[in-house]
Design a protein around this motif. Structure first.
Motif, PDB file in Angstrom:
ATOM      1  N   ARG A 154      -8.313  -6.477  -0.235  1.00  0.00           N
ATOM      2  CA  ARG A 154      -8.532  -5.034  -0.285  1.00  0.00           C
ATOM      3  C   ARG A 154      -7.266  -4.289  -0.690  1.00  0.00           C
ATOM      4  O   ARG A 154      -7.323  -3.288  -1.396  1.00  0.00           O
ATOM      5  CB  ARG A 154      -9.034  -4.532   1.065  1.00  0.00           C
ATOM      6  N   ASP A 155      -6.096  -4.799  -0.255  1.00  0.00           N
ATOM      7  CA  ASP A 155      -4.833  -4.150  -0.622  1.00  0.00           C
ATOM      8  C   ASP A 155      -4.614  -4.200  -2.129  1.00  0.00           C
ATOM      9  O   ASP A 155      -4.136  -3.234  -2.737  1.00  0.00           O
ATOM     10  CB  ASP A 155      -3.663  -4.815   0.098  1.00  0.00           C
ATOM     11  N   PHE A 156      -4.925  -5.358  -2.724  1.00  0.00           N
ATOM     12  CA  PHE A 156      -4.771  -5.498  -4.173  1.00  0.00           C
ATOM     13  C   PHE A 156      -5.677  -4.517  -4.908  1.00  0.00           C
ATOM     14  O   PHE A 156      -5.253  -3.814  -5.834  1.00  0.00           O
ATOM     15  CB  PHE A 156      -5.111  -6.934  -4.583  1.00  0.00           C
ATOM     16  N   ILE A 157      -6.941  -4.450  -4.503  1.00  0.00           N
ATOM     17  CA  ILE A 157      -7.906  -3.554  -5.152  1.00  0.00           C
ATOM     18  C   ILE A 157      -7.505  -2.096  -4.924  1.00  0.00           C
ATOM     19  O   ILE A 157      -7.565  -1.270  -5.842  1.00  0.00           O
ATOM     20  CB  ILE A 157      -9.326  -3.831  -4.619  1.00  0.00           C
ATOM     21  N   LYS A 158      -7.060  -1.794  -3.715  1.00  0.00           N
ATOM     22  CA  LYS A 158      -6.650  -0.423  -3.396  1.00  0.00           C
ATOM     23  C   LYS A 158      -5.432  -0.008  -4.222  1.00  0.00           C
ATOM     24  O   LYS A 158      -5.357   1.129  -4.701  1.00  0.00           O
ATOM     25  CB  LYS A 158      -6.342  -0.316  -1.902  1.00  0.00           C
ATOM     26  N   ARG A 159      -4.501  -0.930  -4.403  1.00  0.00           N
ATOM     27  CA  ARG A 159      -3.315  -0.608  -5.204  1.00  0.00           C
ATOM     28  C   ARG A 159      -3.704  -0.333  -6.646  1.00  0.00           C
ATOM     29  O   ARG A 159      -3.185   0.598  -7.269  1.00  0.00           O
ATOM     30  CB  ARG A 159      -2.314  -1.756  -5.129  1.00  0.00           C
ATOM     31  N   LEU A 199      -3.037   3.390  -8.418  1.00  0.00           N
ATOM     32  CA  LEU A 199      -2.176   3.544  -9.598  1.00  0.00           C
ATOM     33  C   LEU A 199      -2.963   3.777 -10.881  1.00  0.00           C
ATOM     34  O   LEU A 199      -2.392   4.155 -11.898  1.00  0.00           O
ATOM     35  CB  LEU A 199      -1.298   2.305  -9.769  1.00  0.00           C
ATOM     36  N   GLY A 200      -4.256   3.519 -10.850  1.00  0.00           N
ATOM     37  CA  GLY A 200      -5.044   3.634 -12.066  1.00  0.00           C
ATOM     38  C   GLY A 200      -4.824   2.481 -13.013  1.00  0.00           C
ATOM     39  O   GLY A 200      -5.339   2.467 -14.132  1.00  0.00           O
ATOM     40  N   VAL A 201      -4.110   1.471 -12.563  1.00  0.00           N
ATOM     41  CA  VAL A 201      -3.875   0.235 -13.330  1.00  0.00           C
ATOM     42  C   VAL A 201      -2.956  -0.639 -12.491  1.00  0.00           C
ATOM     43  O   VAL A 201      -2.248  -0.154 -11.600  1.00  0.00           O
ATOM     44  CB  VAL A 201      -3.233   0.533 -14.701  1.00  0.00           C
ATOM     45  N   PHE A 202      -2.966  -1.936 -12.750  1.00  0.00           N
ATOM     46  CA  PHE A 202      -2.046  -2.862 -12.087  1.00  0.00           C
ATOM     47  C   PHE A 202      -1.764  -3.955 -13.101  1.00  0.00           C
ATOM     48  O   PHE A 202      -2.559  -4.856 -13.299  1.00  0.00           O
ATOM     49  CB  PHE A 202      -2.697  -3.423 -10.825  1.00  0.00           C
ATOM     50  N   GLN A 203      -0.631  -3.859 -13.786  1.00  0.00           N
ATOM     51  CA  GLN A 203      -0.318  -4.796 -14.851  1.00  0.00           C
ATOM     52  C   GLN A 203       0.139  -6.138 -14.294  1.00  0.00           C
ATOM     53  O   GLN A 203       1.017  -6.206 -13.437  1.00  0.00           O
ATOM     54  CB  GLN A 203       0.774  -4.217 -15.755  1.00  0.00           C
ATOM     55  N   ALA A 253      -9.669   5.675  -7.084  1.00  0.00           N
ATOM     56  CA  ALA A 253      -9.452   5.250  -8.465  1.00  0.00           C
ATOM     57  C   ALA A 253      -9.533   6.438  -9.422  1.00  0.00           C
ATOM     58  O   ALA A 253      -8.755   6.531 -10.376  1.00  0.00           O
ATOM     59  CB  ALA A 253     -10.479   4.198  -8.852  1.00  0.00           C
ATOM     60  N   ARG A 254     -10.446   7.342  -9.165  1.00  0.00           N
ATOM     61  CA  ARG A 254     -10.569   8.529 -10.013  1.00  0.00           C
ATOM     62  C   ARG A 254      -9.289   9.347  -9.976  1.00  0.00           C
ATOM     63  O   ARG A 254      -8.782   9.777 -11.009  1.00  0.00           O
ATOM     64  CB  ARG A 254     -11.764   9.369  -9.551  1.00  0.00           C
ATOM     65  N   ARG A 255      -8.730   9.525  -8.764  1.00  0.00           N
ATOM     66  CA  ARG A 255      -7.471  10.265  -8.643  1.00  0.00           C
ATOM     67  C   ARG A 255      -6.325   9.493  -9.290  1.00  0.00           C
ATOM     68  O   ARG A 255      -5.452  10.072  -9.943  1.00  0.00           O
ATOM     69  CB  ARG A 255      -7.149  10.534  -7.178  1.00  0.00           C
ATOM     70  N   GLY A 256      -6.323   8.153  -9.094  1.00  0.00           N
ATOM     71  CA  GLY A 256      -5.257   7.348  -9.666  1.00  0.00           C
ATOM     72  C   GLY A 256      -5.239   7.420 -11.184  1.00  0.00           C
ATOM     73  O   GLY A 256      -4.175   7.541 -11.795  1.00  0.00           O
ATOM     74  N   ILE A 257      -6.397   7.359 -11.791  1.00  0.00           N
ATOM     75  CA  ILE A 257      -6.490   7.446 -13.246  1.00  0.00           C
ATOM     76  C   ILE A 257      -6.091   8.843 -13.713  1.00  0.00           C
ATOM     77  O   ILE A 257      -5.401   9.012 -14.721  1.00  0.00           O
ATOM     78  CB  ILE A 257      -7.904   7.068 -13.708  1.00  0.00           C
ATOM     79  N   ALA A 258      -6.510   9.867 -12.960  1.00  0.00           N
ATOM     80  CA  ALA A 258      -6.120  11.243 -13.294  1.00  0.00           C
ATOM     81  C   ALA A 258      -4.604  11.406 -13.212  1.00  0.00           C
ATOM     82  O   ALA A 258      -3.979  12.015 -14.101  1.00  0.00           O
ATOM     83  CB  ALA A 258      -6.812  12.222 -12.353  1.00  0.00           C
ATOM     84  N   ASN A 259      -4.006  10.884 -12.154  1.00  0.00           N
ATOM     85  CA  ASN A 259      -2.558  11.013 -11.987  1.00  0.00           C
ATOM     86  C   ASN A 259      -1.795  10.244 -13.064  1.00  0.00           C
ATOM     87  O   ASN A 259      -0.760  10.696 -13.562  1.00  0.00           O
ATOM     88  CB  ASN A 259      -2.154  10.496 -10.607  1.00  0.00           C
ATOM     89  N   ARG A 260      -2.332   9.090 -13.428  1.00  0.00           N
ATOM     90  CA  ARG A 260      -1.706   8.330 -14.515  1.00  0.00           C
ATOM     91  C   ARG A 260      -1.767   9.110 -15.820  1.00  0.00           C
ATOM     92  O   ARG A 260      -0.789   9.171 -16.583  1.00  0.00           O
ATOM     93  CB  ARG A 260      -2.412   6.985 -14.655  1.00  0.00           C
ATOM     94  N   ALA A 261      -2.912   9.731 -16.090  1.00  0.00           N
ATOM     95  CA  ALA A 261      -3.053  10.543 -17.298  1.00  0.00           C
ATOM     96  C   ALA A 261      -2.102  11.737 -17.255  1.00  0.00           C
ATOM     97  O   ALA A 261      -1.500  12.105 -18.282  1.00  0.00           O
ATOM     98  CB  ALA A 261      -4.499  11.010 -17.442  1.00  0.00           C
TER      99      ALA A 261
END
Length: 329
Positions: free
Chosen positions: A146-151, A155-159, A257-265
């Motif tokens: 869950r920590d991996f998925i949450k991270r 972040l909106g991505v995890f390279q 995830a929606r917020r993470g992608i928004a923040n990344r953008a």
């Protein structure tokens, strides 16, 4: 010894294919099988693949027509039967001892779904560099599922370096195929699905090399950051529309995830704005659509969660400081 099946999809990468496959066959203390799947290359890939198949550990699928990368990925998953599974493109390579380090970690902890490590970058047609001997065993950091998925969502991505990802084959079989509806972010979505089946082991060592060149699958995509972000958003949506939707608290993770992608953008927009790149407008539009509050309050906390923030800031100012010198010259 642990056994590893490695699938090497190839299309017109004959100039890299031999070095890639040899870096796999030279791995020690593991039992290896390699499947080269060539998608009707027009260069000398087929000839090179045939010469590599003189090693009995190498099998070939030489297609008469290009069926696309997903067909290769999924055929490889169906073919795999070893303890562990690795999918790597033919322009990448493994460093010595990579498979032993990965499988040793997963043999010691049978709950681990997959491991990954760091990579060494190689540009263009440069030769494979000599990599210093890596620690064995390397330091290992476990990320709970869950920590991996949450991270990833935050972040909106995890390279993760793709060619360093060694998966427990039984887990890959349960997860199944790559989804053809995701042409550029299928790997992200598979990582999230894999993470549902056990913790992830992060090896603090160099495991693979990634070559960047004009013919890379993702080169054009990375040239337009908004496209990469949109494809990432599609991967997240696909995950939560399918298996991820069955997770406890999936609604909260989807919103994260929606917020993470928004923040990344948003911060990508800031970066493009500082470089006077017109793509900044589209990035801000996306950020404000996904998170209207970011139009009023900059998402500063997002930067604190990104492990590469300081490096990116330092790189940006270093480039700015060199501009006057270049102009004077």
């Amino acid at each position: 010894m642990a056994s590893v099946d490695v699938v090497v999809p190839n299309y017109n990468y004959g100039r890299y294919l031999r070095a890639c496959v040899e870096s796999i066959l030279e791995q020690e203390a593991v039992t290896i099988r390699v499947l080269i799947i060539d998608n009707a290359s027009s260069d000398d890939s087929a000839e090179i693949a045939r010469s590599l198949s003189r090693d009995p550990r190498v099998e070939l699928v030489l297609r008469s027509e290009n069926l696309g990368t997903h067909a290769s990925f999924n055929e490889g998953i169906d073919w795999a039967k070893a303890d562990y599974f690795l999918l790597m493109f033919s322009d990448d390579f493994l460093v010595p001892g990579a498979l032993k380090r990965a499988t040793d970690a997963m043999e010691a902890d049978r709950s681990i779904a997959f491991t990954y490590g760091r990579d060494v970058p190689v540009k263009g047609n440069a030769p494979i560099p000599t990599v210093a001997q890596q620690p064995d065993p390397p330091p290992l950091r476990l990320h709970r599922s869950r920590d991996f998925i949450k991270r990833f969502c935050r972040l909106g991505v995890f390279q993760i370096p793709g060619p360093s990802i060694v998966v427990r084959t039984s887990v890959q079989k349960r997860v199944g195929h790559y989804r053809t509806a995701l042409p550029h972010s299928d790997d992200y979505e598979v990582w999230l699905r894999l993470a549902m089946h056990g913790p992830i082991g992060e090896l603090d060592c160099i495991q693979a090399g990634i070559r960047s060149h004009d013919a890379n699958r993702s080169t054009e995509l990375w040239a337009h950051q908004i496209q990469h972000i949109l494809h990432t958003a599609a991967a997240v949506q696909s995950f939560f529309d399918h298996e991820g939707g069955e997770m406890k608290g999936s609604g909260a993770l989807r919103r994260l995830a929606r917020r993470g992608i928004a923040n990344r953008a948003y911060w990508s927009g800031i970066s493009h704005l500082l470089r006077r790149n017109r793509e900044a407008i589209d990035l801000f539009k996306l950020a404000f659509r996904l998170s209207p509050l970011s139009a009023l309050i900059p998402p500063v906390a997002y930067l604190a969660n990104r492990p590469d923030t300081l490096r990116r800031i330092a790189t940006f100012f270093a480039r700015r400081l060199t501009l006057p010198t270049r102009r004077m010259r």
